[in-house]
Motif scaffolding. Sequence first.
Motif, PDB file in Angstrom:
ATOM      1  N   PRO A 137       0.823  -1.218   0.000  1.00  0.00           N
ATOM      2  CA  PRO A 137       0.000   0.000   0.000  1.00  0.00           C
ATOM      3  C   PRO A 137       0.852   1.261   0.000  1.00  0.00           C
ATOM      4  N   GLY A 138       0.545   2.175  -0.908  1.00  0.00           N
ATOM      5  CA  GLY A 138       1.320   3.409  -1.039  1.00  0.00           C
ATOM      6  C   GLY A 138       2.487   3.303  -1.990  1.00  0.00           C
ATOM      7  N   GLY A 139       2.770   2.083  -2.443  1.00  0.00           N
ATOM      8  CA  GLY A 139       3.849   1.898  -3.413  1.00  0.00           C
ATOM      9  C   GLY A 139       3.384   2.187  -4.831  1.00  0.00           C
ATOM     10  N   SER A 140       4.333   2.471  -5.710  1.00  0.00           N
ATOM     11  CA  SER A 140       3.994   2.780  -7.102  1.00  0.00           C
ATOM     12  C   SER A 140       5.181   2.453  -7.991  1.00  0.00           C
ATOM     13  N   HIS A 141       4.969   1.549  -8.943  1.00  0.00           N
ATOM     14  CA  HIS A 141       6.026   1.211  -9.894  1.00  0.00           C
ATOM     15  C   HIS A 141       6.429   2.433 -10.709  1.00  0.00           C
ATOM     16  N   GLU A 142       5.448   3.200 -11.148  1.00  0.00           N
ATOM     17  CA  GLU A 142       5.748   4.370 -11.968  1.00  0.00           C
ATOM     18  C   GLU A 142       6.546   5.410 -11.184  1.00  0.00           C
ATOM     19  N   ALA A 143       6.152   5.637  -9.925  1.00  0.00           N
ATOM     20  CA  ALA A 143       6.895   6.594  -9.098  1.00  0.00           C
ATOM     21  C   ALA A 143       8.312   6.102  -8.841  1.00  0.00           C
ATOM     22  N   MET A 144       8.476   4.801  -8.627  1.00  0.00           N
ATOM     23  CA  MET A 144       9.815   4.255  -8.410  1.00  0.00           C
ATOM     24  C   MET A 144      10.687   4.442  -9.644  1.00  0.00           C
ATOM     25  N   GLN A 145      10.127   4.225 -10.813  1.00  0.00           N
ATOM     26  CA  GLN A 145      10.900   4.426 -12.046  1.00  0.00           C
ATOM     27  C   GLN A 145      11.374   5.869 -12.157  1.00  0.00           C
ATOM     28  N   ARG A 146      10.504   6.810 -11.834  1.00  0.00           N
ATOM     29  CA  ARG A 146      10.900   8.219 -11.880  1.00  0.00           C
ATOM     30  C   ARG A 146      11.976   8.518 -10.851  1.00  0.00           C
ATOM     31  N   SER A 147      11.841   7.951  -9.655  1.00  0.00           N
ATOM     32  CA  SER A 147      12.827   8.200  -8.611  1.00  0.00           C
ATOM     33  C   SER A 147      14.192   7.642  -9.006  1.00  0.00           C
TER      34      SER A 147
END
Length: 232
Positions: A184-194
């Motif tokens: 919960p609160g995780g995001s593959h897309e956000a991780m890729q950007r980070s």
Amino acid sequence: MLTIAFPAAAFATNCYVLADGPGEECVIVDPGIGIEPTLREVLTEHRLKPAAVLLTHGHLDHVYSVTPVCGGELGAYIHHDDRYRLADPISTLDPALIAMFEQQFGTAASWREPDDIVEVTDRERLTLAGLDFEVLHAPGHTEGSVMFATDRVPTGVSDQVEVDRTLISGDVLFAGSIGRTDLPGGSHEAMQRSLRDVVLPQPDSALVLTGHGPATTIGRERFTNPYLQDLT
């Protein structure tokens, strides 16, 4: 920079103690489950006085001991977007996992928020215990995951590896892997950007102190970590 690392009693979460040297104030990073006895030994051995606690994110395995460690006197520093997780991180766990945890440690899991919670923001600069840190917001594992960067390096490390910067990466980056994004609160897309916008711009000479597992360097991960190679 005096740097002591040791694993928590559960989930092998790395807890770090950082100081300018023995006999000085120190910063404690990610006090996880069951770290208190070892932490007391470290503080006594090196004559250190805690000045603050830094939290890379709000998952229970990284924050479980934050309240007793802070003791009503120290500030607990966490990104604004993970602040809500300190209300009750136990409630986010699967009941079966809580039961296993309680059976292992023989006590009921309990939680109380730290008295002094300090919310940090991206690129904010902190000076704590004589050490300077920059907050690097890197969401993906959680919304408020951060890395703490400093231009200091652990004593003795630069004699073995050419490093001139330290990143405390939490669960953003591991040696050969990255933090999971399916919680919960995780995001593959956000991780890729980070990874693309926050991790990869770091210099190869940056030492990475990870939330789990061994330390590494940005240079090593840039060329060997499969989760970074597709982004370069």
